[in-house]
Write an enzyme that holds these catalytic residues in place. Structure first.
Site, mmCIF file in Angstrom:
data_model
loop_
_atom_site.group_PDB
_atom_site.id
_atom_site.type_symbol
_atom_site.label_atom_id
_atom_site.label_comp_id
_atom_site.label_asym_id
_atom_site.label_seq_id
_atom_site.Cartn_x
_atom_site.Cartn_y
_atom_site.Cartn_z
ATOM 1 C CG HIS A 155 -1.855 4.008 -9.077
ATOM 2 N ND1 HIS A 155 -1.574 2.655 -8.965
ATOM 3 C CD2 HIS A 155 -2.919 4.093 -9.918
ATOM 4 C CE1 HIS A 155 -2.423 1.963 -9.691
ATOM 5 N NE2 HIS A 155 -3.248 2.807 -10.288
ATOM 6 C CE LYS A 159 -5.065 3.548 -6.678
ATOM 7 N NZ LYS A 159 -6.441 3.892 -7.070
#
Length: 267
Positions: A155, A159
């Protein structure tokens, strides 16, 4: 058909902006409130560049729920806010559709009970991308026959949680289909802490965080002389919107809290 009235929390975030655009483009959806920490009082449509929508931003979810009288709350905020937001929505008889993970099993049971007391549904989706949901379901099916597995999720570097909710949901589905099996050499030793990733029911989950990524996951299954790779890539946040739309439509038909979009798909 009467339109479904919706409030979006986290409306100026990257996911929230896409959700507002999606709602504005659907004839059977109507945006009635937008919540964010910034741009208070400004029209959400003007803020995100789609033109005036007549909905001023507020930093108070209570105010948005009271004034907007929504059927559904789409919550795309952070793990630290989501439980309180769900409690406020359920207390107001508003169905929560949540894309933020981080709730414990005990908290989800409590929220499920609250939904049932009010006779409404709620949906928490670790991932709204339809392809990602299919990947998770296919991974569970594969685990019956190839029980040696590892998950690699990747990601963007902003995040907040690791591993991702998608990885944890994938692991949960896999664990239901295979007995716990400790993988690797029995005398394996990490010479660098964390090199083998997080441990779940005998297999490992690895998290990667880098700029340039959005949301990606590989599930690797190994067997004698073979490797099966299931991979999903979200190139942008528009990829999540068909799942958000589906969740909003389906939550109107449900009673109780549902965890995982696969439970309202015909799979």
């Amino acid at each position: 058909m009467n339109p479904i009235h919706i409030v979006v929390a986290g409306a100026t975030g990257r996911m929230g902006r896409e959700a507002v655009r999606m709602i504005a483009g659907e004839n059977h959806f109507k945006l009635t409130g937008a919540v964010a920490r910034t741009h208070t009082g400004e029209d959400i449509g003007e803020v995100i560049g789609v033109g005036g929508l007549g909905i001023p931003l507020t930093d108070s979810l209570e105010e948005a729920l009271e004034q907007g009288q929504p059927d559904v709350l789409i919550d795309l905020t952070t793990p630290s806010q989501v439980k309180r937001h769900m409690e406020l929505a359920i207390a107001a008889g508003v169905r929560p559709v949540v894309g933020t993970t981080g709730l414990t099993e005990a908290e989800m049971r409590e929220l499920d009970e609250r939904c049932r007391e009010r006779g409404i549904g709620g949906i928490i989706a670790p991932n709204f991308a339809i392809g990602a949901v299919l990947m998770m379901v296919f991974a569970a099916k594969a685990a019956k026959y190839l029980p040696d597995v590892e998950i690699i999720e990747m990601h963007h570097d902003q995040k907040l949680d690791a591993p991702s909710g998608t990885a944890l949901k994938t692991a949960e589905l896999i664990s239901k289909e295979r007995d716990e099996k400790k993988q690797g050499h029995p005398k394996e030793e990490e010479t660098l802490e964390g090199a083998r990733g997080g441990y779940r029911d005998g297999f490992r989950i690895h998290s990667v965080r880098l700029p340039g990524l959005v949301a990606h996951q590989e599930v690797l299954f190994g067997g004698p002389g073979q490797l099966l790779t299931l991979r999903h890539d979200s190139m942008n946040r528009e990829s999540f919107m068909p799942g958000v739309k589906l969740a909003v439509e389906e939550v109107m038909k449900q009673t109780g809290l549902i965890y995982g979009l696969e439970k309202v798909m015909d799979l």
